[in-house]
Write an enzyme that holds these catalytic residues in place. Sequence first.
Site, PDB file in Angstrom:
ATOM      1  N   ASN A  13      16.518 -24.457  -0.256  1.00 24.56           N
ATOM      2  CA  ASN A  13      18.568 -25.096  -1.408  1.00 24.56           C
ATOM      3  C   ASN A  13      19.136 -25.406   0.232  1.00 24.56           C
ATOM      4  O   ASN A  13      19.323 -23.671   0.945  1.00 24.56           O
ATOM      5  CB  ASN A  13      18.555 -24.020  -1.969  1.00 24.56           C
ATOM      6  CG  ASN A  13      20.300 -23.942  -1.940  1.00 24.56           C
ATOM      7  OD1 ASN A  13      21.298 -24.757  -1.878  1.00 24.56           O
ATOM      8  ND2 ASN A  13      20.951 -23.312  -3.447  1.00 24.56           N
ATOM      9  N   LYS A  15      21.914 -26.007   0.728  1.00 25.21           N
ATOM     10  CA  LYS A  15      23.307 -26.108   0.294  1.00 25.21           C
ATOM     11  C   LYS A  15      24.532 -27.278   1.315  1.00 25.21           C
ATOM     12  O   LYS A  15      23.674 -28.077   1.241  1.00 25.21           O
ATOM     13  CB  LYS A  15      23.531 -24.041   1.243  1.00 25.21           C
ATOM     14  CG  LYS A  15      22.514 -23.389   0.667  1.00 25.21           C
ATOM     15  CD  LYS A  15      23.420 -21.988   0.966  1.00 25.21           C
ATOM     16  CE  LYS A  15      22.666 -21.042   0.124  1.00 25.21           C
ATOM     17  NZ  LYS A  15      22.893 -19.586   0.672  1.00 25.21           N
ATOM     18  N   HIS A  98      23.608 -20.861  -8.983  1.00 27.43           N
ATOM     19  CA  HIS A  98      23.282 -20.429  -7.995  1.00 27.43           C
ATOM     20  C   HIS A  98      24.810 -18.784  -7.261  1.00 27.43           C
ATOM     21  O   HIS A  98      26.086 -19.308  -8.043  1.00 27.43           O
ATOM     22  CB  HIS A  98      23.600 -21.165  -6.888  1.00 27.43           C
ATOM     23  CG  HIS A  98      23.259 -20.989  -5.381  1.00 27.43           C
ATOM     24  ND1 HIS A  98      24.254 -19.877  -4.445  1.00 27.43           N
ATOM     25  CD2 HIS A  98      21.868 -20.344  -5.230  1.00 27.43           C
ATOM     26  CE1 HIS A  98      23.461 -19.382  -3.687  1.00 27.43           C
ATOM     27  NE2 HIS A  98      22.220 -19.905  -3.276  1.00 27.43           N
ATOM     28  N   GLU A 100      26.687 -18.631  -4.828  1.00 31.33           N
ATOM     29  CA  GLU A 100      27.936 -19.158  -3.861  1.00 31.33           C
ATOM     30  C   GLU A 100      28.256 -20.012  -5.497  1.00 31.33           C
ATOM     31  O   GLU A 100      29.695 -19.563  -5.287  1.00 31.33           O
ATOM     32  CB  GLU A 100      27.476 -20.400  -3.316  1.00 31.33           C
ATOM     33  CG  GLU A 100      26.455 -18.872  -2.169  1.00 31.33           C
ATOM     34  CD  GLU A 100      25.629 -20.137  -1.535  1.00 31.33           C
ATOM     35  OE1 GLU A 100      25.443 -20.931  -1.779  1.00 31.33           O
ATOM     36  OE2 GLU A 100      24.715 -18.575  -0.077  1.00 31.33           O
ATOM     37  N   GLU A 170      18.071 -14.061  -7.151  1.00 34.02           N
ATOM     38  CA  GLU A 170      18.163 -14.122  -5.788  1.00 34.02           C
ATOM     39  C   GLU A 170      19.105 -13.199  -6.197  1.00 34.02           C
ATOM     40  O   GLU A 170      20.780 -13.054  -6.489  1.00 34.02           O
ATOM     41  CB  GLU A 170      18.515 -14.569  -5.743  1.00 34.02           C
ATOM     42  CG  GLU A 170      17.998 -16.755  -5.633  1.00 34.02           C
ATOM     43  CD  GLU A 170      18.454 -17.817  -4.797  1.00 34.02           C
ATOM     44  OE1 GLU A 170      18.353 -17.976  -4.204  1.00 34.02           O
ATOM     45  OE2 GLU A 170      19.732 -17.436  -4.893  1.00 34.02           O
ATOM     46  N   GLY A 176      21.708 -14.551   2.998  1.00 32.55           N
ATOM     47  CA  GLY A 176      21.729 -15.131   3.677  1.00 32.55           C
ATOM     48  C   GLY A 176      22.361 -14.090   4.932  1.00 32.55           C
ATOM     49  O   GLY A 176      23.186 -13.022   5.634  1.00 32.55           O
ATOM     50  N   SER A 216      16.705 -14.793   1.792  1.00 32.36           N
ATOM     51  CA  SER A 216      16.046 -14.239   3.280  1.00 32.36           C
ATOM     52  C   SER A 216      15.078 -14.213   3.020  1.00 32.36           C
ATOM     53  O   SER A 216      13.932 -12.834   4.197  1.00 32.36           O
ATOM     54  CB  SER A 216      17.081 -12.737   3.750  1.00 32.36           C
ATOM     55  OG  SER A 216      18.562 -13.094   3.651  1.00 32.36           O
TER      56      SER A 216
HETATM   57  P1  13P Z   1      18.771 -17.344   2.338  1.00 30.76           P
HETATM   58  O1  13P Z   1      17.612 -17.574   2.220  1.00 30.76           O
HETATM   59  O2  13P Z   1      19.522 -17.972   3.303  1.00 30.76           O
HETATM   60  O3  13P Z   1      19.262 -15.883   2.253  1.00 30.76           O
HETATM   61  O4  13P Z   1      19.533 -18.331   1.350  1.00 30.76           O
HETATM   62  C1  13P Z   1      18.663 -17.763  -0.317  1.00 30.76           C
HETATM   63  C2  13P Z   1      19.062 -18.845  -1.257  1.00 30.76           C
HETATM   64  O5  13P Z   1      21.007 -18.693  -1.522  1.00 30.76           O
HETATM   65  C3  13P Z   1      19.043 -19.612  -1.754  1.00 30.76           C
HETATM   66  O6  13P Z   1      19.235 -19.936  -3.009  1.00 30.76           O
END
Ligand code: 13P
Length: 255
Positions: A13, A15, A98, A100, A170, A176, A216
Amino acid sequence: MNKALRQAVIAGNWKMNKTRPEAKALISELIPLVKDAGCGVVICVPYTNLETALDATKGTNIKVGAENCHWAESGAFTGEISAAMLAEMGVEYVVIGHSERRQYFGETDVTVNKRVRAALNAGLKVILCVGELLEQRESGITEEIVGMQTKVALGGVTKEELKNIIIAYEPVWAIGTGKTATAEQANEVNHYIRTVVEKLYDKEAADGITIQYGGSMNAKNADELTAQPDVDGGLIGGASLKAPDFAAIVAAASK
Ligand code: 13P
């Protein structure tokens, strides 16, 4: 429950990262590194990179996904992109729900469900994200939260349609932050989600659904996470932006 009954998938992903030239360069570097993958490989990229990604991955084992879609087919929704628009381009996957999107853009379980149904109707495969906040984990309500997110998101989805859904667990506190869930924590919640799917559908559906872990995940911890019985690959943020790291995670999930 038998891991051999379902496919592990590693999805990146990206982002809000990468311009088109950067996307092209990353994909060119990635193609030879993952060509013999023993798991599914997907890259979910910003809308502006979809055409570039589709062109660059033609004839390879890398599938392309978007990071969101709207629930309406078309209309007065400034700034939104419909599932039909994505499907017409040849996009195969879409990430929905997601954290976010939930955190910064007011996405709710109900709008997630609307988007899931629109994506399925357009013929897309969905990577449906669920996960609890740190306060929710600390209050001991992880299962309630993740169970409710899963149930609402799958409302109106038939058993046949479920074959086009991957669920990504997640935990929001692990995204992150460099704080990965332990392999046991990831497996425990993934297993719980599978029992929710079994209650909603049946054992065959629960055994067959791909449930990823995300948060992560990196080249170092991917082996242990993907070896868990209920962890069928991962949804990768930061580490998907570096070809060798992403390829190492693909290699771990291929074992
Ligand atoms: P990270 O791997 O950067 O923690 O992000 C995970 C994520 O949100 C994947 O959709």
